[in-house]
Motif scaffolding. Structure first.
Motif, PDB file in Angstrom:
ATOM      1  N   LEU A 260      42.231  46.211  25.799  1.00  0.00           N
ATOM      2  CA  LEU A 260      41.972  44.941  26.466  1.00  0.00           C
ATOM      3  C   LEU A 260      40.489  44.598  26.532  1.00  0.00           C
ATOM      4  O   LEU A 260      40.114  43.607  27.154  1.00  0.00           O
ATOM      5  N   SER A 261      39.646  45.422  25.909  1.00  0.00           N
ATOM      6  CA  SER A 261      38.190  45.249  25.936  1.00  0.00           C
ATOM      7  C   SER A 261      37.664  45.174  27.368  1.00  0.00           C
ATOM      8  O   SER A 261      36.833  44.333  27.703  1.00  0.00           O
ATOM      9  N   MET A 262      38.149  46.092  28.209  1.00  0.00           N
ATOM     10  CA  MET A 262      37.762  46.105  29.612  1.00  0.00           C
ATOM     11  C   MET A 262      37.138  47.436  30.040  1.00  0.00           C
ATOM     12  O   MET A 262      37.061  47.728  31.228  1.00  0.00           O
TER      13      MET A 262
ATOM     14  N   THR B  81      34.575  48.242  38.658  1.00  0.00           N
ATOM     15  CA  THR B  81      35.731  48.742  39.396  1.00  0.00           C
ATOM     16  C   THR B  81      35.745  48.161  40.800  1.00  0.00           C
ATOM     17  O   THR B  81      34.760  47.597  41.270  1.00  0.00           O
ATOM     18  N   THR B  82      36.871  48.320  41.463  1.00  0.00           N
ATOM     19  CA  THR B  82      36.999  47.871  42.841  1.00  0.00           C
ATOM     20  C   THR B  82      37.724  48.946  43.638  1.00  0.00           C
ATOM     21  O   THR B  82      38.550  49.674  43.088  1.00  0.00           O
ATOM     22  N   GLY B  83      37.412  49.063  44.907  1.00  0.00           N
ATOM     23  CA  GLY B  83      38.026  50.081  45.746  1.00  0.00           C
ATOM     24  C   GLY B  83      39.458  49.754  46.126  1.00  0.00           C
ATOM     25  O   GLY B  83      40.276  50.619  46.359  1.00  0.00           O
ATOM     26  N   THR B  84      39.786  48.480  46.182  1.00  0.00           N
ATOM     27  CA  THR B  84      41.125  48.050  46.554  1.00  0.00           C
ATOM     28  C   THR B  84      41.737  47.324  45.363  1.00  0.00           C
ATOM     29  O   THR B  84      41.187  46.323  44.915  1.00  0.00           O
ATOM     30  N   PRO B  85      42.875  47.804  44.875  1.00  0.00           N
ATOM     31  CA  PRO B  85      43.476  47.147  43.711  1.00  0.00           C
ATOM     32  C   PRO B  85      43.841  45.682  43.944  1.00  0.00           C
ATOM     33  O   PRO B  85      43.724  44.870  43.069  1.00  0.00           O
ATOM     34  N   LEU B  86      44.279  45.341  45.162  1.00  0.00           N
ATOM     35  CA  LEU B  86      44.645  43.952  45.452  1.00  0.00           C
ATOM     36  C   LEU B  86      44.425  43.719  46.939  1.00  0.00           C
ATOM     37  O   LEU B  86      44.920  44.470  47.774  1.00  0.00           O
ATOM     38  N   GLU B  87      43.674  42.705  47.267  1.00  0.00           N
ATOM     39  CA  GLU B  87      43.410  42.411  48.664  1.00  0.00           C
ATOM     40  C   GLU B  87      44.683  41.940  49.360  1.00  0.00           C
ATOM     41  O   GLU B  87      45.529  41.297  48.753  1.00  0.00           O
TER      42      GLU B  87
END
Length: 81
Positions: free
Chosen positions: A25-27, A32-38
């Motif tokens: 996915l070229s990512m 990064t984020t600590g929470t996958p979804l707020e």
């Protein structure tokens, strides 16, 4: 899936699989984020349909398989599915 015996059981890992998804996915270099979804995330309305919905479904399916060793991602991935 990588399975490694440890003293009190087995260690399951899909790190190579996760990196492979990010590369496709070229990512790889994304932040990064600590929470996958707020909590209380609101979806936006999409005015147009996807050009190739099968591509999106393939990505979501690959991510769902990743939840075998990362159950913390289950809610977010099922939310987008």
């Amino acid at each position: 899936m990588e399975i490694t015996p440890i003293t009190n059981g087995l260690h399951l890992s899909q790190s190579h699989y996760a990196v492979t998804i990010l590369e496709q996915l070229s990512m790889v270099d994304c932040k990064t984020t600590g929470t996958p979804l707020e909590a209380r995330t609101k979806t936006s309305s999409i005015d147009s349909l996807l050009e190739d919905p099968s591509y999106y479904c393939g990505i979501v399916g690959a991510l769902q398989y990743l939840t075998l060793t990362h159950p913390d991602l289950s809610f977010s991935i099922n939310y987008v599915s």
